[in-house]
Design a protein around this motif. Structure first.
Motif, PDB file in Angstrom:
ATOM      1  N   VAL A 152      16.717   9.678  30.512  1.00 32.11           N
ATOM      2  CA  VAL A 152      15.831  10.846  30.548  1.00 32.11           C
ATOM      3  C   VAL A 152      15.132  10.926  31.904  1.00 32.11           C
ATOM      4  O   VAL A 152      15.070  11.994  32.531  1.00 32.11           O
ATOM      5  CB  VAL A 152      14.791  10.801  29.412  1.00 32.11           C
ATOM      6  CG1 VAL A 152      13.720  11.872  29.600  1.00 32.11           C
ATOM      7  CG2 VAL A 152      15.471  10.967  28.065  1.00 32.11           C
ATOM      8  N   LEU A 153      14.616   9.810  32.360  1.00 26.10           N
ATOM      9  CA  LEU A 153      13.941   9.792  33.658  1.00 26.10           C
ATOM     10  C   LEU A 153      14.903  10.161  34.787  1.00 26.10           C
ATOM     11  O   LEU A 153      14.555  10.931  35.685  1.00 26.10           O
ATOM     12  CB  LEU A 153      13.315   8.418  33.900  1.00 26.10           C
ATOM     13  CG  LEU A 153      12.412   8.268  35.114  1.00 26.10           C
ATOM     14  CD1 LEU A 153      11.316   9.326  35.149  1.00 26.10           C
ATOM     15  CD2 LEU A 153      11.799   6.878  35.133  1.00 26.10           C
ATOM     16  N   ALA A 154      16.125   9.653  34.722  1.00 24.65           N
ATOM     17  CA  ALA A 154      17.127   9.983  35.747  1.00 24.65           C
ATOM     18  C   ALA A 154      17.461  11.468  35.718  1.00 24.65           C
ATOM     19  O   ALA A 154      17.597  12.101  36.774  1.00 24.65           O
ATOM     20  CB  ALA A 154      18.392   9.148  35.540  1.00 24.65           C
ATOM     21  N   PHE A 155      17.581  12.039  34.523  1.00 25.41           N
ATOM     22  CA  PHE A 155      17.879  13.469  34.433  1.00 25.41           C
ATOM     23  C   PHE A 155      16.740  14.280  35.039  1.00 25.41           C
ATOM     24  O   PHE A 155      16.965  15.198  35.824  1.00 25.41           O
ATOM     25  CB  PHE A 155      18.131  13.901  32.984  1.00 25.41           C
ATOM     26  CG  PHE A 155      18.616  15.317  32.900  1.00 25.41           C
ATOM     27  CD1 PHE A 155      19.957  15.619  33.078  1.00 25.41           C
ATOM     28  CD2 PHE A 155      17.731  16.357  32.675  1.00 25.41           C
ATOM     29  CE1 PHE A 155      20.412  16.926  33.032  1.00 25.41           C
ATOM     30  CE2 PHE A 155      18.167  17.670  32.628  1.00 25.41           C
ATOM     31  CZ  PHE A 155      19.509  17.958  32.807  1.00 25.41           C
ATOM     32  N   LYS A 156      15.503  13.943  34.684  1.00 23.73           N
ATOM     33  CA  LYS A 156      14.337  14.663  35.215  1.00 23.73           C
ATOM     34  C   LYS A 156      14.267  14.562  36.735  1.00 23.73           C
ATOM     35  O   LYS A 156      14.043  15.555  37.429  1.00 23.73           O
ATOM     36  CB  LYS A 156      13.048  14.119  34.600  1.00 23.73           C
ATOM     37  CG  LYS A 156      12.834  14.529  33.168  1.00 23.73           C
ATOM     38  CD  LYS A 156      11.630  13.869  32.535  1.00 23.73           C
ATOM     39  CE  LYS A 156      10.434  13.777  33.452  1.00 23.73           C
ATOM     40  NZ  LYS A 156       9.279  13.115  32.818  1.00 23.73           N
ATOM     41  N   ARG A 157      14.441  13.352  37.246  1.00 23.92           N
ATOM     42  CA  ARG A 157      14.350  13.147  38.702  1.00 23.92           C
ATOM     43  C   ARG A 157      15.486  13.855  39.421  1.00 23.92           C
ATOM     44  O   ARG A 157      15.280  14.510  40.445  1.00 23.92           O
ATOM     45  CB  ARG A 157      14.345  11.660  39.024  1.00 23.92           C
ATOM     46  CG  ARG A 157      13.062  10.969  38.585  1.00 23.92           C
ATOM     47  CD  ARG A 157      13.164   9.472  38.741  1.00 23.92           C
ATOM     48  NE  ARG A 157      13.323   9.097  40.134  1.00 23.92           N
ATOM     49  CZ  ARG A 157      12.553   8.245  40.768  1.00 23.92           C
ATOM     50  NH1 ARG A 157      11.569   7.668  40.123  1.00 23.92           N
ATOM     51  NH2 ARG A 157      12.771   7.946  42.026  1.00 23.92           N
ATOM     52  N   GLY A 158      16.699  13.702  38.905  1.00 29.97           N
ATOM     53  CA  GLY A 158      17.848  14.352  39.519  1.00 29.97           C
ATOM     54  C   GLY A 158      17.731  15.864  39.485  1.00 29.97           C
ATOM     55  O   GLY A 158      18.023  16.549  40.462  1.00 29.97           O
ATOM     56  N   PHE A 159      17.270  16.403  38.348  1.00 30.60           N
ATOM     57  CA  PHE A 159      17.109  17.852  38.229  1.00 30.60           C
ATOM     58  C   PHE A 159      16.055  18.359  39.204  1.00 30.60           C
ATOM     59  O   PHE A 159      16.232  19.416  39.825  1.00 30.60           O
ATOM     60  CB  PHE A 159      16.735  18.241  36.795  1.00 30.60           C
ATOM     61  CG  PHE A 159      16.714  19.723  36.577  1.00 30.60           C
ATOM     62  CD1 PHE A 159      17.881  20.394  36.261  1.00 30.60           C
ATOM     63  CD2 PHE A 159      15.539  20.451  36.701  1.00 30.60           C
ATOM     64  CE1 PHE A 159      17.876  21.770  36.072  1.00 30.60           C
ATOM     65  CE2 PHE A 159      15.521  21.815  36.526  1.00 30.60           C
ATOM     66  CZ  PHE A 159      16.696  22.481  36.209  1.00 30.60           C
ATOM     67  N   ALA A 160      14.964  17.619  39.350  1.00 28.67           N
ATOM     68  CA  ALA A 160      13.908  18.045  40.285  1.00 28.67           C
ATOM     69  C   ALA A 160      14.439  18.098  41.715  1.00 28.67           C
ATOM     70  O   ALA A 160      14.189  19.069  42.441  1.00 28.67           O
ATOM     71  CB  ALA A 160      12.704  17.108  40.188  1.00 28.67           C
ATOM     72  N   ALA A 174      25.202  16.778  38.967  1.00 26.54           N
ATOM     73  CA  ALA A 174      25.638  15.431  38.567  1.00 26.54           C
ATOM     74  C   ALA A 174      25.379  14.357  39.620  1.00 26.54           C
ATOM     75  O   ALA A 174      24.840  13.298  39.284  1.00 26.54           O
ATOM     76  CB  ALA A 174      27.111  15.445  38.153  1.00 26.54           C
ATOM     77  N   PRO A 175      25.729  14.570  40.890  1.00 27.30           N
ATOM     78  CA  PRO A 175      25.457  13.504  41.865  1.00 27.30           C
ATOM     79  C   PRO A 175      23.974  13.127  41.957  1.00 27.30           C
ATOM     80  O   PRO A 175      23.636  11.966  42.187  1.00 27.30           O
ATOM     81  CB  PRO A 175      25.961  14.080  43.182  1.00 27.30           C
ATOM     82  CG  PRO A 175      26.955  15.121  42.797  1.00 27.30           C
ATOM     83  CD  PRO A 175      26.462  15.684  41.498  1.00 27.30           C
ATOM     84  N   HIS A 176      23.109  14.101  41.740  1.00 31.66           N
ATOM     85  CA  HIS A 176      21.663  13.830  41.812  1.00 31.66           C
ATOM     86  C   HIS A 176      21.183  13.006  40.614  1.00 31.66           C
ATOM     87  O   HIS A 176      20.365  12.094  40.779  1.00 31.66           O
ATOM     88  CB  HIS A 176      20.882  15.143  41.910  1.00 31.66           C
ATOM     89  CG  HIS A 176      21.172  15.915  43.152  1.00 31.66           C
ATOM     90  ND1 HIS A 176      20.710  15.550  44.387  1.00 31.66           N
ATOM     91  CD2 HIS A 176      21.921  17.028  43.346  1.00 31.66           C
ATOM     92  CE1 HIS A 176      21.133  16.407  45.295  1.00 31.66           C
ATOM     93  NE2 HIS A 176      21.882  17.318  44.686  1.00 31.66           N
ATOM     94  N   THR A 177      21.675  13.330  39.413  1.00 30.88           N
ATOM     95  CA  THR A 177      21.249  12.561  38.241  1.00 30.88           C
ATOM     96  C   THR A 177      21.823  11.151  38.281  1.00 30.88           C
ATOM     97  O   THR A 177      21.131  10.191  37.925  1.00 30.88           O
ATOM     98  CB  THR A 177      21.641  13.262  36.924  1.00 30.88           C
ATOM     99  OG1 THR A 177      23.048  13.448  36.877  1.00 30.88           O
ATOM    100  CG2 THR A 177      20.925  14.587  36.772  1.00 30.88           C
ATOM    101  N   LEU A 178      23.067  11.027  38.747  1.00 32.14           N
ATOM    102  CA  LEU A 178      23.682   9.697  38.826  1.00 32.14           C
ATOM    103  C   LEU A 178      23.017   8.846  39.911  1.00 32.14           C
ATOM    104  O   LEU A 178      22.819   7.644  39.718  1.00 32.14           O
ATOM    105  CB  LEU A 178      25.186   9.826  39.071  1.00 32.14           C
ATOM    106  CG  LEU A 178      25.956  10.511  37.935  1.00 32.14           C
ATOM    107  CD1 LEU A 178      27.418  10.694  38.308  1.00 32.14           C
ATOM    108  CD2 LEU A 178      25.808   9.758  36.626  1.00 32.14           C
ATOM    109  N   ALA A 179      22.643   9.464  41.021  1.00 36.87           N
ATOM    110  CA  ALA A 179      21.926   8.725  42.071  1.00 36.87           C
ATOM    111  C   ALA A 179      20.560   8.270  41.558  1.00 36.87           C
ATOM    112  O   ALA A 179      20.131   7.148  41.841  1.00 36.87           O
ATOM    113  CB  ALA A 179      21.771   9.598  43.316  1.00 36.87           C
TER     114      ALA A 179
END
Length: 192
Positions: A152-160, A174-179
């Protein structure tokens, strides 16, 4: 006003976000949202139980995509690798409209305690969906819960990062959420 015009749900969300930006969440009524969207109030209520739920639109779909990605991960995948598969699956479904609305929705949430509470509930729901999918794979509950929270935290951070960054048509979420997940994995390793 066309009663059954296609795209009403999307128009409602767009109208609401515009009005929340212009007037603030508390000073925006359902009637104003319906008028801006070109629908009746009863059509609004067919799509959403109240205006608070507007900013959680798509939560069920997002939860389902995350869980499906986790379930479809290779059997040998670690819990975080399965979460990465869920993030990737969900991220590929995000459209340019999600990217455009992201910063505006974040601003509306930041300006309203009620919406902040709803955002927390949304995150709990996403984590629960991922936890269940991981437990169904045989992951111990405590590990599944921790991996889901990191997801969840990765999705939020990547989406932001994705929604607030420069606009590039080839730039996918996707690259942002995975990073972000990789960054969180490294950070958790340093906890000791």
């Amino acid at each position: 006003m066309a009663r059954w015009e296609p795209g009403a749900r999307e128009r409602i969300v767009l109208a609401a976000v515009d009005l929340f930006t212009e007037r603030g969440y508390d000073d925006t009524t359902v009637a104003q949202i319906a008028e801006r969207a070109g629908i009746t109030k009863s059509t609004f209520f067919r799509h959403f139980p109240d205006k608070r739920e507007l900013l959680a639109a798509g939560q069920e779909t997002l939860s389902q995509l995350l869980a499906e990605g986790i379930a479809e991960a290779p059997p040998t995948a670690s819990p975080l690798e399965a979460v990465a598969a869920g993030l990737e699956r969900a991220s590929h479904q995000m459209a340019p409209v999600n990217r455009e609305l992201g910063p505006r929705i974040a601003a509306a949430i930041a300006a309203s305690t009620e919406l902040q509470e709803r955002a927390v509930l949304k995150n709990v729901g996403l984590a629960a969906a991922m936890t269940t999918a991981l437990v169904d794979r045989g992951v111990p509950e405590a590990v599944a819960h921790l991996a889901a929270e990191l997801g969840v935290l990765a999705f939020k951070r990547g989406f932001a990062v994705w929604s607030e960054g420069e606009r590039d048509e080839s730039d996918a979420l996707a690259p942002h959420t995975l990073a972000a997940l990789d960054e969180l994995r490294a950070a958790s390793a340093s906890l000791g």
